[in-house]
Design a protein around this motif. Structure first.
Motif, PDB file in Angstrom:
ATOM      1  N   LEU A 160     -21.977 -13.659   7.784  1.00 54.09           N
ATOM      2  CA  LEU A 160     -20.999 -12.654   7.358  1.00 54.09           C
ATOM      3  C   LEU A 160     -20.694 -11.654   8.478  1.00 54.09           C
TER       4      LEU A 160
ATOM      5  N   GLY B  82     -12.036   0.195   2.238  1.00 53.07           N
ATOM      6  CA  GLY B  82     -11.228   1.356   2.579  1.00 53.07           C
ATOM      7  C   GLY B  82     -11.561   2.498   1.639  1.00 53.07           C
ATOM      8  N   ASN B  83     -11.026   3.668   1.929  1.00 52.14           N
ATOM      9  CA  ASN B  83     -11.210   4.788   1.000  1.00 52.14           C
ATOM     10  C   ASN B  83      -9.956   4.987   0.192  1.00 52.14           C
ATOM     11  N   THR B  84     -10.124   5.486  -1.021  1.00 50.39           N
ATOM     12  CA  THR B  84      -8.982   5.647  -1.918  1.00 50.39           C
ATOM     13  C   THR B  84      -9.091   6.977  -2.674  1.00 50.39           C
TER      14      THR B  84
ATOM     15  N   ILE C  53     -13.977  -8.553   8.761  1.00 50.97           N
ATOM     16  CA  ILE C  53     -13.849  -8.054   7.384  1.00 50.97           C
ATOM     17  C   ILE C  53     -15.172  -8.187   6.646  1.00 50.97           C
ATOM     18  N   THR C  54     -15.804  -9.358   6.748  1.00 51.66           N
ATOM     19  CA  THR C  54     -17.076  -9.520   6.034  1.00 51.66           C
ATOM     20  C   THR C  54     -18.176  -8.676   6.677  1.00 51.66           C
TER      21      THR C  54
ATOM     22  N   LEU D 288      -8.159 -12.699  -3.588  1.00 52.69           N
ATOM     23  CA  LEU D 288      -8.325 -13.111  -2.194  1.00 52.69           C
ATOM     24  C   LEU D 288      -8.117 -14.612  -2.063  1.00 52.69           C
TER      25      LEU D 288
ATOM     26  N   ASP E  67       0.856  -1.201   0.000  1.00 49.38           N
ATOM     27  CA  ASP E  67       0.000   0.000   0.000  1.00 49.38           C
ATOM     28  C   ASP E  67       0.879   1.233   0.000  1.00 49.38           C
TER      29      ASP E  67
ATOM     30  N   SER F 211      -8.557  -3.601  -4.023  1.00 47.62           N
ATOM     31  CA  SER F 211      -8.935  -4.992  -3.836  1.00 47.62           C
ATOM     32  C   SER F 211      -7.842  -5.883  -4.419  1.00 47.62           C
TER      33      SER F 211
ATOM     34  N   GLU G 243      -6.029   1.194  -6.665  1.00 51.15           N
ATOM     35  CA  GLU G 243      -5.895   0.195  -5.599  1.00 51.15           C
ATOM     36  C   GLU G 243      -7.269  -0.057  -4.957  1.00 51.15           C
TER      37      GLU G 243
ATOM     38  N   MET H 207     -11.283 -10.324  -6.568  1.00 54.13           N
ATOM     39  CA  MET H 207     -12.388  -9.422  -6.292  1.00 54.13           C
ATOM     40  C   MET H 207     -12.032  -8.062  -6.895  1.00 54.13           C
TER      41      MET H 207
END
Ligand SMILES: CC/C=C\C/C=C\C/C=C\C/C=C\C/C=C\C/C=C\CCC(=O)O
Ligand SMILES: N[C@@H](Cc1ccccc1)C(=O)O
Ligand SMILES: [Zn+2]
Ligand SMILES: [Zn+2]
Length: 479
Positions: free
Chosen positions: A301, A410-412, A306-307, A200, A133, A197, A195, A213
């Motif tokens: 979930l 997340g935010n990007t 995370i889910t 997985l 990252d 994903s 960025e 994903m």
């Protein structure tokens, strides 16, 4: 029709993604050098400027061909961000954008096997802050382009490369300015790739095979400051309630009261339906019949952090401040709550929910920053960006049997580009296991040399795929 010549010309111009031993050493050393420059962001407007300007010099040094190519224009935006405009030979093709960010979150040496800015290689892995990252992407994009140019590749479709310098602190000085600049130039993008994903692996014990994903939406965010003011006084005769107690109870209610489960709303259902047949019996049956098993699945979930983040707006208590002296009843208590908004909700809706949960007029709310979730980008047969990612996955990762559209939690920086395209795809061609996810913003962030080479290879192939004629899309009415 372009005729036979066109086809042969394209076939001849396809360059195999094979790199010499020397090139492979050069590319990993280039990544290590990038990791060693501590381009840390602290707060909006507060980042290591010395490191960021050093980074500008560094990419000029390690990617000389990119910088000297006549059909590539390079611009510095917002002092430290970089925009490359690669002019393709066919102006009739709509351009796309590849994105990444140069900055990283801070890292102290504690807990790391090697210092986070050493870029040291151990057992086939390059360690350091930014290896996942997101300096891997910064370097891989420029590296792939450098290698294509060295092989005299001339792109047909124009594209941009945007490298932000303050993504980790919202992107307002970098990505937002680049986006405004492109908009002022009248640019409309066919799609962008950022960025957000991964491929997985091992996220579900029942799913033995990895899957890609490709995020087609991104959660929104809301940073809220909660404040309680009370009359200060002597701690020897305290009132029944203090600013600290009132605020603590308020944030505790927020933590104890989950936001509504939004599983029923579209996108995640689409992800699961596409993955259904990858799962063994009886999960495949459940996923193929969400009308019946949806409620049960959404409950399952929720159990994993995370889910859980995929099914609802999350609430994280991240800062808490009060008190000035041990024997003084504090006049003010403040807390910061970081919320990530599910794509089927808005900032306004979530703010209302928060106020109803707190349900105490003595608590004041201050919105420090907010952004709505991103709209859902198309992932159908006609969605060029999505299909190019799928096609490139098939050739570079033949063992990955399926790609599914997903939600980025997340935010990007791509949130600043909604004005330029409706095709926002968030995907890095890298394997991610749950333990790697912990290393992003955590300790011992690392990338294997082989994974980095494969990322370069993926982009090398992707650029060429974007230049090939689109694969014919079957039309249902013709059948
Ligand atoms: C049932 C749905 C299928 C799969 C669910 C399993 C896990 C998927 C969810 C998340 C993990 C994947 C990606 C990592 C997430 C966050 C990184 C994204 C943005 C980073 C922005 C930044 O900090 O610079
Ligand atoms: N990418 C970071 C920082 C960020 C937060 C909010 C908006 C934009 C960027 C995160 O998701 O935490
Ligand atoms: Zn980050
Ligand atoms: Zn990032």
């Amino acid at each position: 029709s372009k005729g036979l010549w066109g086809k042969e010309h394209r076939r001849a111009s396809r360059i195999p993604s094979e790199f010499s031993q020397e090139e492979r050493v050069t590319m990993k050393e280039a990544l290590k050098g990038a990791i060693q420059i501590p381009t840390v962001s602290f707060r909006p407007g507060e980042y290591n400027r010395t490191a960021l300007s050093e980074f500008g010099g560094y990419i000029r040094k390690v990617f000389p061909t990119v910088f000297k190519t006549s059909f590539i224009q390079h611009e510095v935006v917002g002092e430290y961000s970089h925009l490359f405009t690669v002019q393709g030979s066919d102006p009739s093709l709509q351009p796309y954008l590849l994105m990444a960010h140069i900055d990283v979150v801070p890292a102290s040496d504690q807990g790391w096997e090697v210092p986070p800015f050493s870029g040291l290689e151990r057992d086939g892995f390059i360690y350091g802050r930014g290896t996942m990252d997101n300096k891997n992407s910064v370097m891989a994009i420029l590296q792939a382009l450098e290698l294509l140019l060295i092989r005299n590749y001339i792109p047909r479709r124009s594209f941009f490369i945007a490298l932000g310098h303050d993504e980790e602190v919202s992107g307002t000085d970098g990505a937002k300015k680049i986006s405004a600049l492109l908009q002022a130039r009248g640019v409309q993008l066919v799609f962008l790739v950022d960025e957000g994903s991964f491929i997985l692996d091992n996220f579900f014990s029942s799913l033995k095979k990895p899957f890609a994903m490709i995020s087609v939406s991104e959660k929104g965010s809301l940073n809220l400051m909660l404040q309680v003011n009370m009359t200060p006084g002597h701690s020897s005769a305290p009132p029944k309630e203090t600013s600290i107690g009132i605020l603590a109870a308020a944030v505790s209610r927020l933590e104890q009261t989950p936001m509504p489960n939004m599983f029923g709303d579209g996108l995640l259902k689409m992800t699961l339906q596409q993955l259904a047949n990858e799962f063994p019996f009886p999960i495949n049956i459940a996923l193929n019949n969400l009308w019946l098993f949806g409620p049960l699945l959404s409950r399952i979930l929720e159990r994993n952090y995370i889910t859980n983040a995929l099914v609802r707006t999350t609430v994280a208590l991240t800062m808490f401040n009060a008190g000035i002296k041990m024997n003084v009843i504090p006049p003010v208590a403040q807390a910061i709550v970081n919320l990530r908004i599910h794509p089927s909700q808005t900032v306004q809706e979530v703010l209302e929910l928060v106020k109803n949960i707190v349900a105490d007029d003595r608590v004041q709310f201050h919105v420090l920053s907010a952004s709505d979730p991103l709209p859902v980008s198309p992932s159908d047969d006609g969605a060029l960006g999505y299909q190019l990612l799928r096609q490139t996955l098939q050739s570079v990762f033949p063992e990955v049997s399926i790609a599914a559209p997903g939600i980025c939690i997340g935010n990007t920086d791509s949130q600043h580009y909604t004005n330029l395209t409706t095709g926002i795809y968030k995907f890095s061609p890298l394997y991610l296991q749950p333990q790697d996810f912990q290393s992003i913003h955590g300790i011992n962030e690392k990338i294997s040399v082989q994974a980095y080479e494969t990322q370069v290879k993926f982009i090398f192939e992707f650029i060429q795929n974007a230049d090939a004629d689109p694969k014919p899309v079957p039309h249902k009415h013709e059948l």
